[in-house]
Motif scaffolding. Structure first.
Motif, PDB file in Angstrom:
ATOM      1  N   MET A 198       5.201   6.714  -0.322  1.00 10.56           N
ATOM      2  CA  MET A 198       4.120   6.604   0.669  1.00 10.56           C
ATOM      3  C   MET A 198       4.594   5.740   1.824  1.00 10.56           C
ATOM      4  O   MET A 198       5.077   4.626   1.595  1.00 10.56           O
ATOM      5  N   THR A 199       4.479   6.251   3.031  1.00  8.69           N
ATOM      6  CA  THR A 199       4.949   5.523   4.199  1.00  8.69           C
ATOM      7  C   THR A 199       3.816   5.319   5.192  1.00  8.69           C
ATOM      8  O   THR A 199       2.817   6.038   5.196  1.00  8.69           O
ATOM      9  N   GLY A 200       3.984   4.318   6.027  1.00  7.76           N
ATOM     10  CA  GLY A 200       3.038   4.098   7.105  1.00  7.76           C
ATOM     11  C   GLY A 200       1.750   3.410   6.712  1.00  7.76           C
ATOM     12  O   GLY A 200       0.823   3.343   7.519  1.00  7.76           O
ATOM     13  N   VAL A 201       1.681   2.917   5.469  1.00  9.13           N
ATOM     14  CA  VAL A 201       0.469   2.252   5.009  1.00  9.13           C
ATOM     15  C   VAL A 201       0.853   1.016   4.204  1.00  9.13           C
ATOM     16  O   VAL A 201       2.029   0.790   3.897  1.00  9.13           O
ATOM     17  N   ILE A 202      -0.146   0.226   3.862  1.00  9.17           N
ATOM     18  CA  ILE A 202       0.071  -0.888   2.935  1.00  9.17           C
ATOM     19  C   ILE A 202      -0.105  -0.316   1.541  1.00  9.17           C
ATOM     20  O   ILE A 202      -1.227  -0.118   1.054  1.00  9.17           O
ATOM     21  N   PHE A 203       1.020  -0.037   0.892  1.00  9.40           N
ATOM     22  CA  PHE A 203       1.029   0.751  -0.337  1.00  9.40           C
ATOM     23  C   PHE A 203       0.161   0.158  -1.434  1.00  9.40           C
ATOM     24  O   PHE A 203      -0.529   0.877  -2.151  1.00  9.40           O
ATOM     25  N   ASP A 204       0.177  -1.159  -1.551  1.00 12.78           N
ATOM     26  CA  ASP A 204      -0.535  -1.752  -2.688  1.00 12.78           C
ATOM     27  C   ASP A 204      -2.037  -1.845  -2.462  1.00 12.78           C
ATOM     28  O   ASP A 204      -2.742  -2.481  -3.239  1.00 12.78           O
ATOM     29  N   GLN A 205      -2.532  -1.192  -1.404  1.00 17.35           N
ATOM     30  CA  GLN A 205      -3.974  -1.055  -1.242  1.00 17.35           C
ATOM     31  C   GLN A 205      -4.481   0.263  -1.852  1.00 17.35           C
ATOM     32  O   GLN A 205      -5.690   0.470  -1.927  1.00 17.35           O
ATOM     33  N   TRP A 206      -3.534   1.109  -2.243  1.00 18.99           N
ATOM     34  CA  TRP A 206      -3.886   2.471  -2.639  1.00 18.99           C
ATOM     35  C   TRP A 206      -3.775   2.692  -4.148  1.00 18.99           C
ATOM     36  O   TRP A 206      -2.770   2.338  -4.766  1.00 18.99           O
ATOM     37  N   THR A 207      -4.792   3.324  -4.721  1.00 13.54           N
ATOM     38  CA  THR A 207      -4.663   3.938  -6.042  1.00 13.54           C
ATOM     39  C   THR A 207      -3.872   5.239  -5.849  1.00 13.54           C
ATOM     40  O   THR A 207      -4.095   5.977  -4.884  1.00 13.54           O
TER      41      THR A 207
END
Length: 117
Positions: A22-31
């Motif tokens: 996953m790119t372009g986001v703060i990964f550890d905010q996502w399930t």
């Protein structure tokens, strides 16, 4: 943006590991979830993992055979699939949720897994 990879063709009883970057986001905010769709069948959520990696859930159809994991330092999640069966044949998508899996806001392009008997 999500990108899934690692699909292929394997004989029944074999193993595959799928990866989801996953790119372009703060990964550890996502399930992160893995969803599959076989021809003529509805989509099935096979596994999901919480943002911390501390909670994982599995569909009954894959429990004990599949393992979902993630590394938040590398923005990557995996689906380890063991003891594969022909009925596991499907396109596998990784998906991201900001609502603990209640809704999947982001989807990857899918990777095909084919299990031959």
């Amino acid at each position: 943006q999500l990108q899934a990879s690692g699909g292929g063709t394997v004989q029944a009883g074999g193993s595959l590991r799928l990866s989801c970057v996953m790119t372009g986001v703060i990964f550890d905010q996502w399930t992160i979830g893995w969803v599959r769709q076989a021809p003529g069948k509805e989509r099935e959520l096979v596994a999901d993992i919480s943002w911390s990696g501390g909670i994982a859930n599995y569909a009954d159809s894959v429990k004990g055979r599949f393992t979902i994991s993630r590394d938040n330092t590398k923005n990557i999640a995996w689906l380890q699939m063991n003891s594969l069966k022909p009925e596991d044949t499907a396109i596998y998508y990784c998906a991201g949720s900001l609502s603990d899996g209640r809704r999947w806001e982001s989807w990857g392009q899918g990777t095909l897994v084919t299990v031959s008997s």
